[in-house]
Design a protein around this motif. Sequence first.
Motif, short mmCIF file in Angstrom:
data_model
loop_
_atom_site.label_atom_id
_atom_site.label_comp_id
_atom_site.label_asym_id
_atom_site.label_seq_id
_atom_site.Cartn_x
_atom_site.Cartn_y
_atom_site.Cartn_z
N HIS A 108 36.80 14.74 -9.86
CA HIS A 108 35.65 14.08 -9.92
C HIS A 108 34.32 14.46 -9.92
N GLY A 109 33.90 15.46 -9.94
CA GLY A 109 32.25 16.27 -9.92
C GLY A 109 31.49 15.75 -8.74
N GLY A 110 30.47 15.31 -8.88
CA GLY A 110 30.28 14.44 -7.78
C GLY A 110 30.26 13.30 -8.25
N PHE A 111 31.19 12.30 -8.85
CA PHE A 111 31.02 10.59 -9.13
C PHE A 111 31.89 10.27 -8.47
N PRO A 112 30.94 8.97 -8.17
CA PRO A 112 32.08 8.35 -6.46
C PRO A 112 33.41 8.16 -7.04
N VAL A 113 34.47 8.04 -6.10
CA VAL A 113 35.63 7.66 -5.55
C VAL A 113 36.09 6.11 -5.85
N TYR A 114 36.50 5.63 -6.32
CA TYR A 114 37.21 3.67 -6.12
C TYR A 114 38.23 3.70 -6.62
N ALA A 115 38.50 2.51 -5.84
CA ALA A 115 40.21 1.96 -6.33
C ALA A 115 39.52 0.54 -7.37
N ALA A 116 40.42 0.42 -8.38
CA ALA A 116 40.51 -0.82 -8.48
C ALA A 116 41.23 -1.59 -7.73
N ASP A 117 40.43 -3.42 -8.15
CA ASP A 117 40.23 -4.66 -7.17
C ASP A 117 41.40 -4.56 -7.75
N PRO A 118 42.49 -5.39 -6.76
CA PRO A 118 43.76 -5.79 -7.05
C PRO A 118 44.42 -7.10 -7.48
N ASP A 119 42.95 -7.88 -6.20
CA ASP A 119 42.74 -8.93 -6.20
C ASP A 119 41.57 -9.34 -7.39
N ASN A 120 40.99 -8.76 -8.19
CA ASN A 120 40.54 -9.06 -9.23
C ASN A 120 39.20 -10.15 -8.86
N GLY A 121 38.38 -9.43 -7.36
CA GLY A 121 37.63 -10.50 -7.30
C GLY A 121 37.54 -12.02 -6.55
N GLY A 122 38.96 -12.17 -6.01
CA GLY A 122 39.28 -12.87 -5.25
C GLY A 122 39.27 -14.16 -6.60
N PRO A 123 40.33 -15.92 -6.12
CA PRO A 123 40.63 -16.86 -6.94
C PRO A 123 39.30 -17.35 -7.80
N HIS A 124 37.86 -17.02 -7.09
CA HIS A 124 37.05 -17.55 -8.45
C HIS A 124 35.65 -16.24 -8.70
N PHE A 125 35.93 -15.63 -8.28
CA PHE A 125 35.64 -14.48 -9.57
C PHE A 125 35.70 -13.97 -10.71
N GLY A 126 36.32 -14.50 -10.89
CA GLY A 126 37.04 -14.49 -12.89
C GLY A 126 36.00 -15.35 -13.36
N ARG A 127 35.95 -16.90 -12.69
CA ARG A 127 35.19 -18.21 -13.15
C ARG A 127 33.74 -18.11 -13.22
N LEU A 128 33.39 -17.23 -11.66
CA LEU A 128 32.55 -16.85 -11.96
C LEU A 128 31.62 -15.96 -13.05
N VAL A 129 32.23 -15.38 -13.30
CA VAL A 129 31.72 -14.40 -14.97
C VAL A 129 32.00 -14.88 -16.02
N GLU A 130 32.91 -15.80 -16.08
CA GLU A 130 33.31 -16.02 -17.40
C GLU A 130 31.83 -17.45 -17.89
N ALA A 131 31.89 -17.82 -16.61
CA ALA A 131 30.47 -19.12 -16.54
C ALA A 131 29.27 -18.63 -16.65
N LEU A 132 28.94 -17.01 -16.20
CA LEU A 132 27.90 -16.45 -16.35
C LEU A 132 28.24 -15.53 -17.71
N ARG A 133 29.14 -15.70 -18.16
CA ARG A 133 28.87 -15.47 -19.94
C ARG A 133 28.65 -16.21 -20.87
#
Length: 215
Positions: free
Chosen positions: A17-42
């Motif tokens: 990864h060079g010096g790039f941070p390593v992080y995993a995907a979020d299997p919960d997609n931010g929880g039950p309301h995160f997708g709703r928040l993102v769509e509202a902001l869009r």
Amino acid sequence: MQVMTEHTERDGDYEHHGGFPVYAADPDNGGPHFGRLVEALRTVQDLAVSTAPPPEVIAQAAEQAEALAALLAPYTAPEGHYPAGRSVGLPGRGSLLMLPWTVEKFDRTGVRSTGVFRRYHMGGNGAAHGGVLPLLFDDLFGMITHAAGRPISRTGYLHVNYRKITPLETPLVVEGRVDRVDGRKTFVSARLTEPDGTLLADAEALMIVLLPGQP
């Protein structure tokens, strides 16, 4: 489809990864309301660039936007510890910067994504802004190198050919692949089309593997 996960990142050479941070995907997609928040902001983004409300409504909207910012501000987190950009089950991985497109194919043969350009992405005369197409391609090229098992890379160059006006609010397809590999260099290409195959734009890029410790 191969799902973008931490396991995918650790396959083969992808450990580098060079010096790039390593992080995993979020299997919960931010929880039950995160997708709703993102769509509202869009939607707010779309409306902010396509409405002409009276001053009193603008003032009320500004107050509500400031209140929302104040609500979220105490929860600022380091890179890789917030769901935006890691929520692979959401359009644009839950990032407001990325185009809200959905990945349909993700494997070593290439990546395909589908979506629309929204009102927020308008340049003029009802067409998508020319500047958002390189963003779409650049994000796709990052996923392509990821899917191919190549180590973390940065974009060396990106060339876009604009073949036809790109419409808004129209389902489109973008698909690309690795063309060849030469040491640290990964050469990739992609096409943006309408569902019937009509070519709107194509692009090619050079992705360069990071050296150890390189940001």
